[in-house]
Motif scaffolding. Sequence first.
Motif, mmCIF file in Angstrom:
data_model
loop_
_atom_site.group_PDB
_atom_site.id
_atom_site.type_symbol
_atom_site.label_atom_id
_atom_site.label_comp_id
_atom_site.label_asym_id
_atom_site.label_seq_id
_atom_site.Cartn_x
_atom_site.Cartn_y
_atom_site.Cartn_z
ATOM 1 N N VAL A 186 39.217 28.740 52.126
ATOM 2 C CA VAL A 186 39.462 28.165 50.801
ATOM 3 C C VAL A 186 40.651 27.220 50.902
ATOM 4 C CG1 VAL A 186 40.086 28.658 48.416
ATOM 5 C CG2 VAL A 186 38.519 30.186 49.629
ATOM 6 N N ARG A 187 40.446 25.969 50.504
ATOM 7 C CA ARG A 187 41.505 24.963 50.627
ATOM 8 C C ARG A 187 42.006 24.444 49.281
ATOM 9 N NH1 ARG A 187 42.039 22.173 55.338
ATOM 10 N NH2 ARG A 187 43.998 21.534 54.337
ATOM 11 N N VAL A 188 41.184 24.549 48.229
ATOM 12 C CA VAL A 188 41.571 23.997 46.924
ATOM 13 C C VAL A 188 41.258 25.020 45.839
ATOM 14 C CG1 VAL A 188 41.126 22.182 45.209
ATOM 15 C CG2 VAL A 188 41.228 21.600 47.643
ATOM 16 N N MET A 189 42.169 25.134 44.869
ATOM 17 C CA MET A 189 41.950 25.994 43.714
ATOM 18 C C MET A 189 42.227 25.185 42.442
ATOM 19 S SD MET A 189 43.779 29.630 42.605
ATOM 20 C CE MET A 189 45.457 28.962 42.686
ATOM 21 N N HIS A 201 43.999 32.386 35.587
ATOM 22 C CA HIS A 201 43.545 31.115 35.020
ATOM 23 C C HIS A 201 42.744 30.267 36.013
ATOM 24 C CE1 HIS A 201 45.803 31.867 31.396
ATOM 25 N NE2 HIS A 201 46.907 32.058 32.098
ATOM 26 N N ALA A 202 42.440 30.826 37.178
ATOM 27 C CA ALA A 202 41.646 30.077 38.158
ATOM 28 C C ALA A 202 40.260 29.801 37.595
ATOM 29 C CB ALA A 202 41.544 30.840 39.464
ATOM 30 N N SER A 203 39.779 28.587 37.765
ATOM 31 C CA SER A 203 38.461 28.199 37.271
ATOM 32 C C SER A 203 37.533 27.737 38.384
ATOM 33 C CB SER A 203 38.600 27.074 36.247
ATOM 34 O OG SER A 203 39.256 25.948 36.822
ATOM 35 N N GLU A 204 38.082 27.505 39.589
ATOM 36 C CA GLU A 204 37.282 26.875 40.639
ATOM 37 C C GLU A 204 37.964 27.072 41.985
ATOM 38 O OE1 GLU A 204 35.732 22.290 41.620
ATOM 39 O OE2 GLU A 204 37.039 22.700 39.909
ATOM 40 N N TYR A 205 37.157 27.241 43.027
ATOM 41 C CA TYR A 205 37.647 27.255 44.401
ATOM 42 C C TYR A 205 36.762 26.330 45.238
ATOM 43 C CZ TYR A 205 40.341 31.472 43.212
ATOM 44 O OH TYR A 205 41.211 32.366 42.641
ATOM 45 N N ILE A 206 37.376 25.593 46.162
ATOM 46 C CA ILE A 206 36.635 24.707 47.059
ATOM 47 C C ILE A 206 36.996 25.073 48.495
ATOM 48 C CG2 ILE A 206 36.190 22.320 47.751
ATOM 49 C CD1 ILE A 206 37.076 21.444 44.960
ATOM 50 N N THR A 207 35.977 25.305 49.319
ATOM 51 C CA THR A 207 36.217 25.642 50.719
ATOM 52 C C THR A 207 36.023 24.403 51.599
ATOM 53 O OG1 THR A 207 33.974 26.167 51.474
ATOM 54 C CG2 THR A 207 35.115 27.842 50.162
ATOM 55 N N PHE A 235 42.841 12.814 39.657
ATOM 56 C CA PHE A 235 42.003 13.034 40.831
ATOM 57 C C PHE A 235 41.290 14.371 40.720
ATOM 58 C CE2 PHE A 235 41.581 14.793 45.204
ATOM 59 C CZ PHE A 235 40.684 13.865 45.709
ATOM 60 N N ASP A 236 39.951 14.321 40.701
ATOM 61 C CA ASP A 236 39.099 15.506 40.549
ATOM 62 C C ASP A 236 38.440 15.798 41.893
ATOM 63 O OD1 ASP A 236 37.473 17.532 39.731
ATOM 64 O OD2 ASP A 236 36.205 16.331 38.417
ATOM 65 N N PRO A 237 38.941 16.782 42.654
ATOM 66 C CA PRO A 237 38.385 17.055 43.997
ATOM 67 C C PRO A 237 37.015 17.701 43.920
ATOM 68 C CG PRO A 237 40.045 18.692 43.443
ATOM 69 C CD PRO A 237 40.049 17.693 42.321
ATOM 70 N N TRP A 238 36.113 17.261 44.797
ATOM 71 C CA TRP A 238 34.754 17.790 44.849
ATOM 72 C C TRP A 238 34.442 18.476 46.172
ATOM 73 C CZ3 TRP A 238 30.044 15.141 42.230
ATOM 74 C CH2 TRP A 238 30.313 14.927 40.869
ATOM 75 N N ALA A 239 35.074 18.069 47.254
ATOM 76 C CA ALA A 239 34.737 18.621 48.572
ATOM 77 C C ALA A 239 35.920 18.444 49.511
ATOM 78 C CB ALA A 239 33.499 17.924 49.150
ATOM 79 N N VAL A 240 35.952 19.297 50.554
ATOM 80 C CA VAL A 240 36.993 19.219 51.576
ATOM 81 C C VAL A 240 36.342 18.991 52.929
ATOM 82 C CG1 VAL A 240 38.780 20.510 52.815
ATOM 83 C CG2 VAL A 240 38.630 20.668 50.318
ATOM 84 N N ASP A 241 36.866 18.022 53.664
ATOM 85 C CA ASP A 241 36.416 17.752 55.028
ATOM 86 C C ASP A 241 37.407 18.400 55.984
ATOM 87 O OD1 ASP A 241 36.140 16.410 57.630
ATOM 88 O OD2 ASP A 241 34.753 15.057 56.597
ATOM 89 N N GLY A 280 25.309 37.031 58.343
ATOM 90 C CA GLY A 280 24.748 36.717 57.040
ATOM 91 C C GLY A 280 25.774 36.702 55.942
ATOM 92 N N ALA A 281 27.036 36.495 56.254
ATOM 93 C CA ALA A 281 28.081 36.536 55.243
ATOM 94 C C ALA A 281 28.140 35.232 54.452
ATOM 95 C CB ALA A 281 29.436 36.821 55.881
ATOM 96 N N VAL A 282 28.623 35.353 53.226
ATOM 97 C CA VAL A 282 28.872 34.203 52.364
ATOM 98 C C VAL A 282 30.222 34.398 51.691
ATOM 99 C CG1 VAL A 282 26.417 33.810 51.902
ATOM 100 C CG2 VAL A 282 27.746 35.247 50.344
ATOM 101 N N LEU A 283 30.808 33.317 51.235
ATOM 102 C CA LEU A 283 31.948 33.403 50.330
ATOM 103 C C LEU A 283 31.428 33.184 48.925
ATOM 104 C CD1 LEU A 283 34.948 31.465 51.953
ATOM 105 C CD2 LEU A 283 34.345 33.883 52.151
ATOM 106 N N MET A 284 31.824 34.053 48.000
ATOM 107 C CA MET A 284 31.390 33.882 46.628
ATOM 108 C C MET A 284 32.522 34.249 45.666
ATOM 109 S SD MET A 284 28.658 37.002 46.122
ATOM 110 C CE MET A 284 28.362 36.563 44.417
ATOM 111 N N THR A 285 32.528 33.556 44.534
ATOM 112 C CA THR A 285 33.520 33.850 43.522
ATOM 113 C C THR A 285 33.137 35.139 42.791
ATOM 114 O OG1 THR A 285 32.350 32.493 41.895
ATOM 115 C CG2 THR A 285 34.096 31.432 43.186
ATOM 116 N N ARG A 286 34.141 35.760 42.202
ATOM 117 C CA ARG A 286 33.905 36.979 41.426
ATOM 118 C C ARG A 286 34.910 37.041 40.290
ATOM 119 N NH1 ARG A 286 34.140 43.240 43.678
ATOM 120 N NH2 ARG A 286 34.182 44.277 41.642
ATOM 121 N N SER A 287 34.422 37.347 39.102
ATOM 122 C CA SER A 287 35.293 37.511 37.943
ATOM 123 C C SER A 287 35.717 38.972 37.863
ATOM 124 C CB SER A 287 34.565 37.101 36.660
ATOM 125 O OG SER A 287 34.256 35.726 36.680
#
Length: 664
Positions: A218-221, A206-212, A264-270, A160-167
């Motif tokens: 995690v592949r993109v920050m 200064h990270a604002s976003e992570y994409i898995t 280039f604005d990345p939205w998803a990683v394949d 039941g694990a998830v990856l989630m961001t945390r400030s």
Amino acid sequence: MRKVIMLAAIAAATGTATAAAGQKADDAARAFGAREDVRQISISPDGNRIAMVRAAPGAGSALVVVDLTADRTPRTILTSTGRPDQLVSCNWSTSTRLVCNIATLLTQNAMRLGFSRVLTLNADGSDMRQLTGETQNRIGGAAQFGGSVIDLLGDEGAGGAVLMTRSFGQQMTTGTMLASTATGLGVERVDTTNLRRQQVERPSAHASEYITDGHGTVRVMGVMRASDSGMLEGRTTYLYRKPGDRAWLPLSVVTSTSGVDSGFDPWAVDRDLNAAYGFDTLNGRNALFRVALDGSLKRELVLDNPNVDVDSLVTIGRQHRVVGASFATDKRQTVIFDPPLKALAASLSKALPHQPIVSIVDASADEQKLVLFAGSDVDPGRFYLFDRPNKKLAELLPVRPQLARQTLAPVKPITFKAADGTTIPAYLTLPAGSSGKGLPAIVLPHGGPGARDEWGFDWLPQFFASRGYAVLQPNFRGSTGYGSAWFQKNGFQSWRVAIGDVNDAGRYLLSSGIAAPDTLGIVGWSYGGYAALQSAVLDPDLFRAIVAVAPVTDLETLRGEHRDFTDAGLVDAFIGHGAHVREGSPAQNPGRIKAPVLMFHGDLDQNVGIGESRLMASRLRGAGKKVELVEYKGLTHQLDDSDVRADMLGKSDAFLRAAFGLGN
């Protein structure tokens, strides 16, 4: 945090506000003002349960779970009042456990701020816990945002694990060296059953976003550039990792100028293709590209359109696998890349010929059971469960059961000419069964201004059409979706062009004979409310009545509303400086407005402060004009309350009819 949990913790039976579907004013206002019954829906990984966030009376919401293998009785396991706590969305981490996002408003340092948290609970409502990590910043107070789930970890063994961001806020503890010194946005792996946490990405200031990649990596920050004072500068640098490598490498830089993005604005990683999907400009319009993440940064054009922006990805499943993209010309068109799903889409089009707007909302882990949405301009839509192996399609619930007996009005894509000869796209809604001529008529400009209208069901124009009005929704210059040249300098700095197009929409209604003389009004929400008011500044004699919901009324006031926030510099640049700030502010030009004005505003609006409507009303009264301001207590920008929306619709209809000299 305890207050937020308690607001949503009571499990109680809920009902959906319903109304008779007659054509009388009060009945129509209640039916069209009722919020969507199903506001969000998801299916469990094993495909055996459905979870829905449904509307409750007034502004409330309820989390309802249905067991598809048992008696299918809807069971409410969580509720929120909506004033101000909101149950935003709920998704499955396992086949028996849910993760929910909640939001509320709190006052901090004399400012009203939005706060969010993430909860987890069982499908029967038991064992509810906070999934958001420690939110107390010992220097700055409670963290505003509680993070977001970015990966449901669908691989085997993830449980039941998830990856989630945390400030992570700065900590300060006297007499110890154990306090955390890392600050910024990081990523944690969190078990939704036992709440065990493991840091995956160290906090980055200064990270604002992570994409898995959808499989736990995690592949993109995204790193958002800010000044020394913390003010955002409209520049985001994206970094990526090669497979199996922890080093960050440059991917792209996205800059924003007056609301127009470039880069280039990345939205998803394949994961399988080892590539990122994202959007970038091509010949002045957004197109979809795929960029290799193997070190080469090889770039491939996936989809473009010569007339409009490609603006949306189509994904499926818990890993949000990219299977297509879409764009909107006069109607939205979807291009599916995945061959089996492309064939499925064709079959669904044949099975649902009267509901051409079809989308995949969610899927079981094996993608063999799909939750679908289907609707049209004259159908608010309904959710279906599709069993792929057995090829069975079963309806789950309609989105707006209150409108089941209403005859809805077809929406027709049209064009008209602006004063300078430019062809303006628009949508015309005529009362069902009418001749289409000699009608009371409304121009309904959209909000934004960074937005556009699309073909489909829309409760506002449908209400007015049910009451006998013709409604025209122009995608004026300043709208998004048609490229940077159409966007101009945005709808504030280029207000004369944008509002000129809005007024030309009214002139079209008159010259074509659709609108009867002296029965032309304008109605708008947010920027649309601004456009409604500013239309009379540009041409005081065109419209006979003005209805503005949560409108921007003064550009300098709007700038000031953001002064204490990190986006102050971006808003300042978006509004700009010069004569247009005063000339383009309705509250600075009340003497030019001749038509009576009706305004509505929620007193907790964070998008446009209620002070703007109060200022406008005061200035109009001072100029001897006719104005009424209706304030709704405890509501935000969207006036997300069925009773309030019904009240607003009823008052608007009565106001317009009185201004036009029409009966009830």
